[in-house]
Write an enzyme that holds these catalytic residues in place. Structure first.
Site, PDB file in Angstrom:
ATOM      1  N   ASP A  72      -3.894  13.584 -21.026  1.00 52.37           N
ATOM      2  CA  ASP A  72      -3.618  14.306 -19.787  1.00 52.37           C
ATOM      3  C   ASP A  72      -2.151  14.179 -19.380  1.00 52.37           C
ATOM      4  O   ASP A  72      -1.388  13.404 -19.973  1.00 52.37           O
ATOM      5  CB  ASP A  72      -4.536  13.815 -18.650  1.00 52.37           C
ATOM      6  CG  ASP A  72      -4.728  12.303 -18.632  1.00 52.37           C
ATOM      7  OD1 ASP A  72      -3.879  11.584 -19.205  1.00 52.37           O
ATOM      8  OD2 ASP A  72      -5.708  11.825 -18.039  1.00 52.37           O
ATOM      9  N   ASP A 141     -13.702   5.512 -10.286  1.00 50.78           N
ATOM     10  CA  ASP A 141     -14.802   6.412  -9.917  1.00 50.78           C
ATOM     11  C   ASP A 141     -15.578   6.892 -11.150  1.00 50.78           C
ATOM     12  O   ASP A 141     -16.358   7.834 -11.064  1.00 50.78           O
ATOM     13  CB  ASP A 141     -14.267   7.615  -9.129  1.00 50.78           C
ATOM     14  CG  ASP A 141     -13.271   8.441  -9.940  1.00 50.78           C
ATOM     15  OD1 ASP A 141     -13.017   8.114 -11.122  1.00 50.78           O
ATOM     16  OD2 ASP A 141     -12.743   9.427  -9.399  1.00 50.78           O
ATOM     17  N   HIS A 143     -14.305   8.223 -13.935  1.00 47.84           N
ATOM     18  CA  HIS A 143     -13.765   9.356 -14.695  1.00 47.84           C
ATOM     19  C   HIS A 143     -13.274   8.924 -16.076  1.00 47.84           C
ATOM     20  O   HIS A 143     -12.916   7.760 -16.275  1.00 47.84           O
ATOM     21  CB  HIS A 143     -12.668  10.098 -13.910  1.00 47.84           C
ATOM     22  CG  HIS A 143     -11.400   9.349 -13.675  1.00 47.84           C
ATOM     23  ND1 HIS A 143     -10.670   9.454 -12.507  1.00 47.84           N
ATOM     24  CD2 HIS A 143     -10.686   8.487 -14.454  1.00 47.84           C
ATOM     25  CE1 HIS A 143      -9.584   8.719 -12.599  1.00 47.84           C
ATOM     26  NE2 HIS A 143      -9.570   8.112 -13.765  1.00 47.84           N
ATOM     27  N   GLU A 148     -12.739  14.237 -13.135  1.00 44.57           N
ATOM     28  CA  GLU A 148     -13.204  13.584 -11.916  1.00 44.57           C
ATOM     29  C   GLU A 148     -14.709  13.798 -11.746  1.00 44.57           C
ATOM     30  O   GLU A 148     -15.298  14.640 -12.438  1.00 44.57           O
ATOM     31  CB  GLU A 148     -12.443  14.179 -10.719  1.00 44.57           C
ATOM     32  CG  GLU A 148     -10.929  13.983 -10.779  1.00 44.57           C
ATOM     33  CD  GLU A 148     -10.481  12.568 -10.440  1.00 44.57           C
ATOM     34  OE1 GLU A 148     -11.213  11.609 -10.754  1.00 44.57           O
ATOM     35  OE2 GLU A 148      -9.373  12.412  -9.878  1.00 44.57           O
TER      36      GLU A 148
HETATM   37  P1  PGA Z   1      -6.016   2.503 -15.415  1.00 40.54           P
HETATM   38  O1  PGA Z   1      -6.596   3.979 -15.276  1.00 40.54           O
HETATM   39  O2  PGA Z   1      -6.020   2.208 -16.869  1.00 40.54           O
HETATM   40  O3  PGA Z   1      -4.637   2.577 -14.854  1.00 40.54           O
HETATM   41  O4  PGA Z   1      -6.946   1.621 -14.657  1.00 40.54           O
HETATM   42  C1  PGA Z   1      -7.717   4.359 -16.006  1.00 40.54           C
HETATM   43  C2  PGA Z   1      -8.102   5.762 -15.614  1.00 40.54           C
HETATM   44  O5  PGA Z   1      -7.919   6.138 -14.446  1.00 40.54           O
HETATM   45  O6  PGA Z   1      -8.591   6.501 -16.474  1.00 40.54           O
END
Ligand code: PGA
Length: 264
Positions: A72, A141, A143, A148
């Protein structure tokens, strides 16, 4: 689904790096075709990138015949911004290893035609022969990539609107100011990730424990897009103990037994 639990995030990150390196070597023994690797950004994969860099410097692995696709990128953030995922990947991985520049694919969040950019990305993945291994993380959350809650579980690469919660979580990279976090991103879809031959998802820290429990023990549901991994033949979840802390003791025992049996 396979589940690997290590005491610390460092041990889990090293496990994942060695696993990826093993898969790259295995394919190289079978064929001259490149290994196609899907990659994430965020705090979680940094330890895995560090171990892969160490292995590269020690001559234990080469990425010369590896093609990469990142998950992404923010929309509208200049590529040179320190928090763009372009910058992140250069800083944390690509500058330190031998992936040929032409083999690196990251979505362009500043493309004039974002929909075309997404369609072209899917096309490029197909032309590369599909992704051999998609590495990912889990959001608080639940995702995966920027899919999302309530993203379609058959979604493909597209423009998405980030939830306020995700922007608050990511504001730690933008001087704590949620208003500086872009509101939109380009992301591979859930189906793009599940289209990989193999998917490895990392989850570290107590903050991920609720999402891990929901995705591993709960229902297959668009409310926790990570749960879509349940529908993949070769999905592996790699956790540290805090991230695994809400799983039932039966779940943890079962997967420990599976790991022990596989090691014999
Ligand atoms: P993080 O993010 O590795 O910074 O915890 C993971 C994500 O949001 O997919």
């Amino acid at each position: 689904m396979n589940l690997i639990i290590r005491k610390t995030a460092e041990e889990a990150a090293v496990w994942a790096a060695h696993y990826i390196a093993m898969r790259i070597r295995e394919k190289a023994e079978r064929t001259d075709k490149p290994f196609v690797l899907g990659l994430p950004t965020g705090s979680t994969p940094i330890g895995t990138y560090q171990e892969l860099i160490r292995m590269f410097k020690a001559g234990e692995i080469s990425f010369k015949n590896v093609i990469t696709f990142n998950m992404d990128e923010y929309v509208g953030l200049p590529e040179t911004h320190p928090e763009s995922y372009h910058s992140f990947m250069l800083r944390n991985f690509f500058y330190h290893v031998d992936v040929p520049w032409d083999n690196i694919h990251i979505l362009n969040g500043n493309a004039a035609d974002l929909e075309k950019e997404c369609a072209d990305y899917e096309q490029a993945i197909t032309e590369a022969g599909g992704i051999d291994l998609f590495l990912g993380g889990i959001g608080e959350d639940g995702h995966i990539a920027f899919n999302e809650p309530f993203s379609s579980l058959v979604s493909r690469t597209r423009v998405v609107t980030l939830t306020h919660d995700t922007r608050v979580v990511n504001s730690r990279f933008f001087a704590g100011d949620v208003n500086q976090v872009p509101k939109q991103a380009l992301t591979v879809g859930v189906a793009t990730i599940l289209g990989a031959k193999e998917v490895v998802i990392l989850g570290f820290g107590e903050k991920k424990a609720a999402a891990v429990k929901a995705g591993v023990e709960g229902a297959y549901s668009h409310t926790i897009t990570f749960s879509a991994l349940q529908a993949h033949e070769y999905g592996t979840v790699v956790l540290d103990e805090p991230a695994a802390s809400r799983l039932s003791s039966e779940t943890v025992r079962y997967f420990r037994e599976v790991e022990e049996a596989n090691a014999r």
